[in-house]
Design a protein around this motif. Structure first.
Motif, PDB file in Angstrom:
ATOM      1  N   ALA A 274       0.830  -1.211   0.000  1.00 52.24           N
ATOM      2  CA  ALA A 274       0.000   0.000   0.000  1.00 52.24           C
ATOM      3  C   ALA A 274       0.859   1.254   0.000  1.00 52.24           C
ATOM      4  CB  ALA A 274      -0.933  -0.010   1.209  1.00 52.24           C
ATOM      5  N   SER A 275       1.967   1.232   0.737  1.00 44.65           N
ATOM      6  CA  SER A 275       2.841   2.403   0.796  1.00 44.65           C
ATOM      7  C   SER A 275       3.447   2.716  -0.572  1.00 44.65           C
ATOM      8  CB  SER A 275       3.963   2.189   1.814  1.00 44.65           C
ATOM      9  OG  SER A 275       3.436   2.064   3.111  1.00 44.65           O
ATOM     10  N   ILE A 276       3.914   1.683  -1.252  1.00 43.16           N
ATOM     11  CA  ILE A 276       4.520   1.891  -2.583  1.00 43.16           C
ATOM     12  C   ILE A 276       3.475   2.449  -3.542  1.00 43.16           C
ATOM     13  CG2 ILE A 276       5.567   0.747  -4.575  1.00 43.16           C
ATOM     14  CD1 ILE A 276       6.824  -1.248  -2.508  1.00 43.16           C
ATOM     15  N   ARG A 277       2.307   1.845  -3.553  1.00 40.39           N
ATOM     16  CA  ARG A 277       1.238   2.291  -4.462  1.00 40.39           C
ATOM     17  C   ARG A 277       0.803   3.721  -4.131  1.00 40.39           C
ATOM     18  NH1 ARG A 277      -2.530   0.376  -8.426  1.00 40.39           N
ATOM     19  NH2 ARG A 277      -3.531   2.316  -9.010  1.00 40.39           N
ATOM     20  N   THR A 278       0.655   4.032  -2.860  1.00 39.25           N
ATOM     21  CA  THR A 278       0.246   5.375  -2.438  1.00 39.25           C
ATOM     22  C   THR A 278       1.256   6.411  -2.892  1.00 39.25           C
ATOM     23  OG1 THR A 278      -0.962   4.517  -0.538  1.00 39.25           O
ATOM     24  CG2 THR A 278      -0.261   6.823  -0.421  1.00 39.25           C
ATOM     25  N   GLU A 279       2.539   6.128  -2.679  1.00 38.49           N
ATOM     26  CA  GLU A 279       3.585   7.087  -3.073  1.00 38.49           C
ATOM     27  C   GLU A 279       3.664   7.224  -4.588  1.00 38.49           C
ATOM     28  OE1 GLU A 279       4.983   9.155  -1.060  1.00 38.49           O
ATOM     29  OE2 GLU A 279       4.066   8.190   0.664  1.00 38.49           O
ATOM     30  N   ARG A 280       3.488   6.132  -5.308  1.00 39.64           N
ATOM     31  CA  ARG A 280       3.508   6.194  -6.779  1.00 39.64           C
ATOM     32  C   ARG A 280       2.343   7.041  -7.281  1.00 39.64           C
ATOM     33  NH1 ARG A 280       1.209   3.550 -10.982  1.00 39.64           N
ATOM     34  NH2 ARG A 280       0.307   1.863  -9.756  1.00 39.64           N
TER      35      ARG A 280
ATOM     36  N   HIS B 283       0.814   9.333  -5.586  1.00 37.25           N
ATOM     37  CA  HIS B 283       1.036  10.712  -5.122  1.00 37.25           C
ATOM     38  C   HIS B 283       1.889  11.521  -6.110  1.00 37.25           C
ATOM     39  CE1 HIS B 283       1.458  13.991  -2.285  1.00 37.25           C
ATOM     40  NE2 HIS B 283       2.766  13.950  -2.467  1.00 37.25           N
ATOM     41  N   VAL B 284       2.910  10.878  -6.669  1.00 38.95           N
ATOM     42  CA  VAL B 284       3.769  11.604  -7.622  1.00 38.95           C
ATOM     43  C   VAL B 284       3.279  11.474  -9.062  1.00 38.95           C
ATOM     44  CG1 VAL B 284       5.831  11.545  -6.173  1.00 38.95           C
ATOM     45  CG2 VAL B 284       5.448   9.718  -7.806  1.00 38.95           C
ATOM     46  N   GLY B 285       2.244  10.681  -9.279  1.00 44.73           N
ATOM     47  CA  GLY B 285       1.636  10.585 -10.611  1.00 44.73           C
ATOM     48  C   GLY B 285       2.435   9.788 -11.623  1.00 44.73           C
ATOM     49  N   LEU B 286       3.119   8.746 -11.176  1.00 39.78           N
ATOM     50  CA  LEU B 286       3.893   7.919 -12.102  1.00 39.78           C
ATOM     51  C   LEU B 286       3.135   6.642 -12.438  1.00 39.78           C
ATOM     52  CD1 LEU B 286       7.481   8.115 -10.529  1.00 39.78           C
ATOM     53  CD2 LEU B 286       6.633   9.325 -12.552  1.00 39.78           C
ATOM     54  N   SER B 287       3.288   6.202 -13.666  1.00 41.07           N
ATOM     55  CA  SER B 287       2.724   4.907 -14.045  1.00 41.07           C
ATOM     56  C   SER B 287       3.615   3.810 -13.478  1.00 41.07           C
ATOM     57  CB  SER B 287       2.667   4.780 -15.565  1.00 41.07           C
ATOM     58  OG  SER B 287       3.990   4.698 -16.092  1.00 41.07           O
ATOM     59  N   LEU B 288       3.094   2.606 -13.470  1.00 38.98           N
ATOM     60  CA  LEU B 288       3.861   1.450 -13.026  1.00 38.98           C
ATOM     61  C   LEU B 288       5.132   1.323 -13.865  1.00 38.98           C
ATOM     62  CD1 LEU B 288       3.173  -0.824 -10.889  1.00 38.98           C
ATOM     63  CD2 LEU B 288       2.554  -2.222 -12.831  1.00 38.98           C
ATOM     64  N   SER B 289       4.999   1.458 -15.179  1.00 39.58           N
ATOM     65  CA  SER B 289       6.139   1.343 -16.093  1.00 39.58           C
ATOM     66  C   SER B 289       7.181   2.411 -15.827  1.00 39.58           C
ATOM     67  CB  SER B 289       5.684   1.442 -17.553  1.00 39.58           C
ATOM     68  OG  SER B 289       4.812   0.396 -17.861  1.00 39.58           O
ATOM     69  N   GLU B 290       6.742   3.657 -15.622  1.00 41.74           N
ATOM     70  CA  GLU B 290       7.680   4.760 -15.429  1.00 41.74           C
ATOM     71  C   GLU B 290       8.440   4.614 -14.114  1.00 41.74           C
ATOM     72  OE1 GLU B 290       9.998   8.025 -16.148  1.00 41.74           O
ATOM     73  OE2 GLU B 290       8.766   6.894 -17.552  1.00 41.74           O
ATOM     74  N   LEU B 291       7.765   4.225 -13.040  1.00 42.54           N
ATOM     75  CA  LEU B 291       8.453   4.051 -11.770  1.00 42.54           C
ATOM     76  C   LEU B 291       9.451   2.897 -11.858  1.00 42.54           C
ATOM     77  CD1 LEU B 291       9.060   4.680  -8.850  1.00 42.54           C
ATOM     78  CD2 LEU B 291       7.041   3.321  -8.200  1.00 42.54           C
ATOM     79  N   ALA B 292       9.052   1.799 -12.477  1.00 41.60           N
ATOM     80  CA  ALA B 292       9.966   0.663 -12.635  1.00 41.60           C
ATOM     81  C   ALA B 292      11.215   1.093 -13.408  1.00 41.60           C
ATOM     82  CB  ALA B 292       9.264  -0.490 -13.346  1.00 41.60           C
ATOM     83  N   LYS B 293      11.019   1.865 -14.458  1.00 41.70           N
ATOM     84  CA  LYS B 293      12.143   2.350 -15.271  1.00 41.70           C
ATOM     85  C   LYS B 293      13.069   3.234 -14.440  1.00 41.70           C
ATOM     86  CE  LYS B 293      12.980   5.288 -19.277  1.00 41.70           C
ATOM     87  NZ  LYS B 293      12.326   6.103 -20.303  1.00 41.70           N
ATOM     88  N   ARG B 294      12.494   4.200 -13.704  1.00 37.62           N
ATOM     89  CA  ARG B 294      13.303   5.118 -12.894  1.00 37.62           C
ATOM     90  C   ARG B 294      14.060   4.390 -11.777  1.00 37.62           C
ATOM     91  NH1 ARG B 294       9.871  10.724 -12.024  1.00 37.62           N
ATOM     92  NH2 ARG B 294       9.451  11.108 -14.226  1.00 37.62           N
ATOM     93  N   ALA B 295      13.452   3.329 -11.243  1.00 38.39           N
ATOM     94  CA  ALA B 295      14.088   2.589 -10.153  1.00 38.39           C
ATOM     95  C   ALA B 295      15.036   1.510 -10.663  1.00 38.39           C
ATOM     96  CB  ALA B 295      13.018   1.957  -9.259  1.00 38.39           C
TER      97      ALA B 295
END
Length: 175
Positions: free
Chosen positions: A3-9, A11-23
């Protein structure tokens, strides 16, 4: 953590794909983490915290609700092996916090309205005897003996005895 990961994602408005790429992690790994089926390493969580620009602790420490209530008999009770004694943890103190403990003797009548205390203040109360209306000004709750509540002390709040001889144990936590 899911829930924390999803909430923060969100909050910053990133897609699943974009966050995975950045991380620098696989999208499927992130999807598993958000669904609660993954088992992340500390390195993965650090990469996610950097990509989300949040402290690592925000991903591993579940978000706390603004108001918490435990009724008598709720919570994890741990009995003693050697005495008629049971301990129930109502709230743990977060790192770098200070708590002051009070006993309040409150009688029915006008309610005690409190203005906001210093930022980061949380109040924890256990009704020892009697009944009280207590909590945030806009959503106080009626509690009885043994009931526990925590609420933001840095927002307006109230306390009103509903029975004579009401006793409340109050801890003020300052961060």
């Amino acid at each position: 953590m899911a829930a924390s990961i999803r909430t923060e994602r969100d909050h910053v408005g990133l897609s699943l794909s974009e966050l995975a790429k950045r991380a620098g992690i696989a999208k499927s790994t992130l999807s598993q983490l958000e669904s609660g089926t993954g088992n992340p390493s500390v390195e993965t969580l650090w990469a996610l915290s950097v990509a989300l620009d949040v402290p690592f602790s925000r991903l591993v420490d579940p978000p706390r609700p603004r108001v918490t209530v435990l009724r008598l008999g709720e919570g994890a009770a741990v009995p003693s092996e050697h005495a008629d004694y049971t301990a129930t943890l109502l709230a743990s103190c977060p790192p770098h916090a200070r708590r002051d403990l009070y006993v309040l003797q409150v009688e029915p009548g006008a309610l005690k309205a409190s203005d906001s205390h210093a930022p980061g203040t949380t109040e924890h109360a256990v009704i020892a005897s009697g009944r009280a209306l207590i909590g945030p000004t806009d959503e106080p709750l009626e509690l009885g003996p043994g009931d526990y509540i925590s609420y933001p002390g840095d927002a307006p709040h109230i306390c009103q005895a509903l029975e004579p001889g009401t006793v409340i144990v109050l801890a003020m936590e300052h961060t």
